[in-house]
Every structure is written in C-alpha cells, then in structure tokens.
Scaffold this active site. Structure first.
Site, PDB file in Angstrom:
ATOM      1  CG  HIS A   1      -1.739  -1.211   1.417  1.00 28.78           C
ATOM      2  ND1 HIS A   1      -3.040  -1.264   0.960  1.00 28.78           N
ATOM      3  CD2 HIS A   1      -1.500  -2.419   1.977  1.00 28.78           C
ATOM      4  CE1 HIS A   1      -3.562  -2.452   1.242  1.00 28.78           C
ATOM      5  NE2 HIS A   1      -2.644  -3.171   1.864  1.00 28.78           N
TER       6      HIS A   1
ATOM      7  NE  ARG B   1      -1.471   3.401   3.357  1.00 28.08           N
ATOM      8  CZ  ARG B   1      -2.471   2.540   3.483  1.00 28.08           C
ATOM      9  NH1 ARG B   1      -3.488   2.541   2.649  1.00 28.08           N
ATOM     10  NH2 ARG B   1      -2.471   1.645   4.445  1.00 28.08           N
TER      11      ARG B   1
ATOM     12  CG  ASN C   1      -6.453  -0.224   0.883  1.00 32.01           C
ATOM     13  OD1 ASN C   1      -5.476  -0.323   0.147  1.00 32.01           O
ATOM     14  ND2 ASN C   1      -6.380  -0.437   2.179  1.00 32.01           N
TER      15      ASN C   1
ATOM     16  CD  GLU D   1      -5.973  -5.942   0.866  1.00 32.43           C
ATOM     17  OE1 GLU D   1      -6.308  -6.786   1.716  1.00 32.43           O
ATOM     18  OE2 GLU D   1      -5.048  -5.120   1.042  1.00 32.43           O
TER      19      GLU D   1
ATOM     20  CG  HIS E   1      -8.448  -8.512   3.621  1.00 36.40           C
ATOM     21  ND1 HIS E   1      -7.538  -7.552   4.024  1.00 36.40           N
ATOM     22  CD2 HIS E   1      -9.013  -8.958   4.756  1.00 36.40           C
ATOM     23  CE1 HIS E   1      -7.559  -7.430   5.340  1.00 36.40           C
ATOM     24  NE2 HIS E   1      -8.467  -8.268   5.806  1.00 36.40           N
TER      25      HIS E   1
ATOM     26  CG  ASP F   1      -0.999  -6.114   4.287  1.00 34.53           C
ATOM     27  OD1 ASP F   1      -1.307  -5.167   3.542  1.00 34.53           O
ATOM     28  OD2 ASP F   1      -1.743  -6.542   5.181  1.00 34.53           O
TER      29      ASP F   1
ATOM     30  CG  HIS G   1      -1.087   2.941   8.876  1.00 31.51           C
ATOM     31  ND1 HIS G   1      -1.908   3.629   8.015  1.00 31.51           N
ATOM     32  CD2 HIS G   1      -1.457   1.643   8.785  1.00 31.51           C
ATOM     33  CE1 HIS G   1      -2.759   2.776   7.444  1.00 31.51           C
ATOM     34  NE2 HIS G   1      -2.487   1.556   7.885  1.00 31.51           N
TER      35      HIS G   1
HETATM   36  O1  DOR Z   1      -3.917  -4.023   8.550  1.00 32.64           O
HETATM   37  C1  DOR Z   1      -4.149  -3.779   7.382  1.00 32.64           C
HETATM   38  N1  DOR Z   1      -3.828  -2.595   6.836  1.00 32.64           N
HETATM   39  N2  DOR Z   1      -4.723  -4.726   6.624  1.00 32.64           N
HETATM   40  C2  DOR Z   1      -5.145  -4.441   5.376  1.00 32.64           C
HETATM   41  O2  DOR Z   1      -5.632  -5.333   4.727  1.00 32.64           O
HETATM   42  C3  DOR Z   1      -5.043  -3.085   4.837  1.00 32.64           C
HETATM   43  C4  DOR Z   1      -3.894  -2.397   5.441  1.00 32.64           C
HETATM   44  C5  DOR Z   1      -3.868  -0.927   5.080  1.00 32.64           C
HETATM   45  O3  DOR Z   1      -4.192  -0.606   3.941  1.00 32.64           O
HETATM   46  O4  DOR Z   1      -3.499  -0.118   5.917  1.00 32.64           O
END
Ligand code: DOR
Length: 417
Positions: free
Chosen positions: A56, A58, A89, A140, A174, A283, A287
């Site tokens: 991800h 971002r 996402n 996912e 997922h 994954d 953050h």
């Molecule tokens: O803990 C998670 N964070 N699981 C996920 O499937 C998405 C991910 C996120 O995008 O931060």
C-alpha cells in the site's frame, strides 16, 4: 559489449556460473565475457529481484504525508524488491479509470522500482474498463472492513467473482470476518477478527467462485487458513510468520494489523507451513508513528514491511533453516506466475533484476530504513540487506546510494492501450 557481468554466482542448485546482462535481460549464463561492469559475487548470496505483490504505497493528493512512490520505492529497492504491486484501498479508492490513470502517472513520475497497480472490485465499478486500462488484478477484495475499505456482502462477492472470471483477470481476496465490538487491545482485536472467521471467509469465497476460477488469498494468519485455501494460492507475511501478540505490550497499536497477529503457538505453526504457502508478501502499510500513537482504537491497522520482506529471511537461508530456492519461489517465481508477469531470474531471456546480499547478519534499525513512516515492527531483529540492487540490467542501488534506472509499469494482461 555486455552491460553487467556477475561473476561467480552461486545458483540455487549449487552450481557456480557467470550471469551476463544486456538490454534489461539476462543474455548468457556460463563462462564470462567482456562487460561495462564486472561484479565478483563470490562473497554474496545473489537472488532475483523480489516481487512484492501486496503493498500500500499511499501517496496521491490526500495521502502524501504518509508514504509516496518516491519513499516507498526506495524502501523497496533497499530491501531487494524490484517490483511492487500496489493495492487499491487508496484515498480516493482505485475504482475508476481516472483514478487508475492518475495512480499510474504518479508512479511513473516518482517510482524508482518497477510497479503494477491493482484495481478495486466493488459493486458498480467498471471492471472491464479497469482491466483494459491496465489493472494488474482485482483486489485485494475486502470481505470485511479494514483500513480504508468497507467489506462487501456474499451476494456482491458472487457477482463480482463471476464478472472477473469472465474477463480472465486475476483476483486477490482479503478473507476475514469481523464480529462483536472493535478490540481495545491486541488480544480483543484478535478475537474480533478470529482465526476461524478467516477460514470461514476463505470457504465462502471458494463456494461463491465460478467453477474453474483461480483465487489468490492475501496475508493468511494461520496454518489452518493456508491449508483451507488449497488448491488456490495463498500469501503469508513476515509479520504473521515472525511476530505474535506476545511481542508487543497488550495495548500497543503498532501490533494492530488485519488480519491480526495471533498467539506465538499459532505463529510457530504458520512458520512450519512455509512450504505450503506459495507467496511471501509484505502487506506494506506505512502508517506513520504519529498515526500509530493515536491510541489503540483510533490507530489504523497495518504495519510497514516492504524493505524488510526479504532481508528478514536471508539469515534463515544462511543458517540452512530455509533453502534459497524456496525463498526465490515465494518472492519472485510464484508471485509472477499468479499475476502473469515475466519473472526475473538466472536464465537467458529472463528479466535482469537481481539483489546481492552480503553473508553478514546485521540488525534492523528504523533509522536506517527508507519508508516515511519512521518505524518498523522488526526493530532489533536480525536481517541482511542487499548492498547492490540491479533493475533491468542497471545498478540502481549501491551501498545506500540510489540511481534512477528504467523503472517500468507492468500493466495487466487485459491492457489495450
Ligand atoms: O492491517 C491492514 N492494513 N490490513 C489491510 O488489509 C489493509 C492495510 C492498510 O491498507 O493499511
């Protein structure tokens, strides 16, 4: 004249050879020739560049404080990952052709490593157009809500799988069930997203899938889930393989991830299922430290990992706990075969992406890593980072210095420009 010649490369079958590269591909494996650059690999473990099929990154207009393609791709290369597959996402979600085009443009501008972009599959999304526009895979697909994504119902899932199957596109799932109130610490977070729920969600997706459709299950958290996913493919992460709830203080949001970390007994069983999981992926969910410091219920789920994905497993290769061949299968051969991407490797005509790992174990320190998030759940763990990374036959990372080579977008097989 060749671009690069890697001398004395020890292959996974134990033979030693020279690998010659030109125009982004391996052109010869055998006794050496003349080249612009010759690198003696006697002191290194040489692996094909890893494909992390679950990151991800971002970025985008609304998320650039977190991570972006510049910082995320540096982290990838510094960990021997030369191709990343970005998840949909994002904010806004990647469910429109405009969002997909913008994401690809952003990565083309800023990424130092190769990349592919998945599209979101939600009811009403223009799946055919997204696939024609170059989406690598759908998913996912979230069967339960997670960071930045709502879950979908079984009815919706059945319809989406039928549509994706008709397109001949890969799909990644997922699989989770959420029950009760959200957790307030790692143990209750784990109970609200139970291991049995993950297995039920896997079975549900299998029942709903059209006959003959191949599914890929993301980041499975237990050996039982890996076994339940067969004969479909599955992915495991370093955090579920190497970390458990017991490794964090009870209310520490840094250990909060979906699916949750399990007990150390479950973790040991998952590690023992190494040979049964097809793909190792991170994954990578970068953050920031500040977001993770917001208190358990408010902190987002997820942890960074693209830079430590392969380095955490090199000590296990050096000690003989796992074979180099198994690591290569899970980090390049199998993700490429699940997605239909040409794999990097040692044979002529394969993509010339490689990472050279010294045979000395070091320790992971967040301050040495490249993600903008500023922390790692693997602080203090043993690892080996590559000292040289080659992308498309060019050195793009050497002793911590990066050069922009020729990173490429890998569109999916439905791409019709
Ligand atoms: O803990 C998670 N964070 N699981 C996920 O499937 C998405 C991910 C996120 O995008 O931060």
């Amino acid at each position: 004249m060749l671009d690069i010649l890697l001398r004395n490369v020890r292959l996974p079958d134990g033979r030693t050879t020279d690998i010659a590269m030109a125009d982004g591909l391996v052109v010869h494996a055998g006794a050496g020739a003349r080249a612009v650059e010759i690198i003696d690999c006697s002191a290194f473990l040489v692996l094909p560049g890893a494909v992390d099929m679950h990151v991800h990154m971002r970025g985008g207009a609304r998320e650039s404080r977190k991570e972006d393609w510049g910082t995320g791709s540096r982290a990838a290369l510094a960990g021997g990952v030369t191709l990343v597959v970005d998840q949909p996402n994002t904010d806004p979600p990647l469910t429109t052709v405009e969002a997909l085009r913008a994401r690809v443009r952003e990565a083309e501008r800023d990424s130092l490593c190769h990349f592919a972009v998945n599209a979101g599959a939600v009811p009403g999304a223009p799946l055919r157009d997204l696939f024609r526009e170059g989406a690598m895979a759908f998913g996912e697909i979230f069967l339960a809500p997670s960071t930045g994504a709502g879950g979908i119902t079984a009815g919706e899932m059945g319809g989406l799988l039928a549509e994706i199957h008709a397109l001949g596109a890969p799909v990644t799932i997922h699989a989770e069930e959420v029950k009760g109130v959200p957790g307030t610490d790692l143990a209750s977070h784990g109970m609200s997203r139970p291991a049995e729920g993950e297995i039920r969600a896997i079975r549900k997706a299998q029942e709903l899938a059209p006959r003959g459709m191949r599914l890929h299950f993301c980041h499975l958290s237990t050996a039982g889930a890996v076994d339940a996913s067969a004969p479909h493919t599955s992915e495991v992460t370093p955090h579920h393989l190497l970390l458990s709830q017991e490794d964090f203080p009870a209310g520490d949001p840094r250990g909060k991830v979906n699916p949750p970390l399990r007990s150390s007994a479950e973790r040991v069983k998952l590690l023992a299922a190494w040979d049964r999981a097809r793909v190792l992926a991170s994954d990578h969910a970068p953050h920031t430290r500040e977001e993770k410091g917001a208190g358990f219920t408010r902190a987002p789920s997820g942890m960074p990992g693209v830079e430590t994905l392969v380095p955490l497993f090199i000590p296990k290769v050096l000690s003989g706990e796992i074979t180099p061949a198994s690591l290569i299968e899970k980090t390049s051969v199998n993700p490429c075969s699940v997605l239909g991407i040409p794999a990097p490797g040692f044979r002529p005509a394969q993509r010339a992406d490689f990472a050279l790992y010294p045979k000395e174990v070091t320790m992971i320190r967040a301050r040495d890593l490249h993600s903008r998030c500023g922390w790692t759940p693997f602080e203090g763990r043993e690892a080996v980072f590559p000292s040289t990374v080659i992308l498309g036959g060019e050195v793009v990372c050497r002793d911590g210095d990066f050069t922009r080579g020729n990173p490429r977008w890998f569109p999916g097989r439905g791409y019709h420009p």
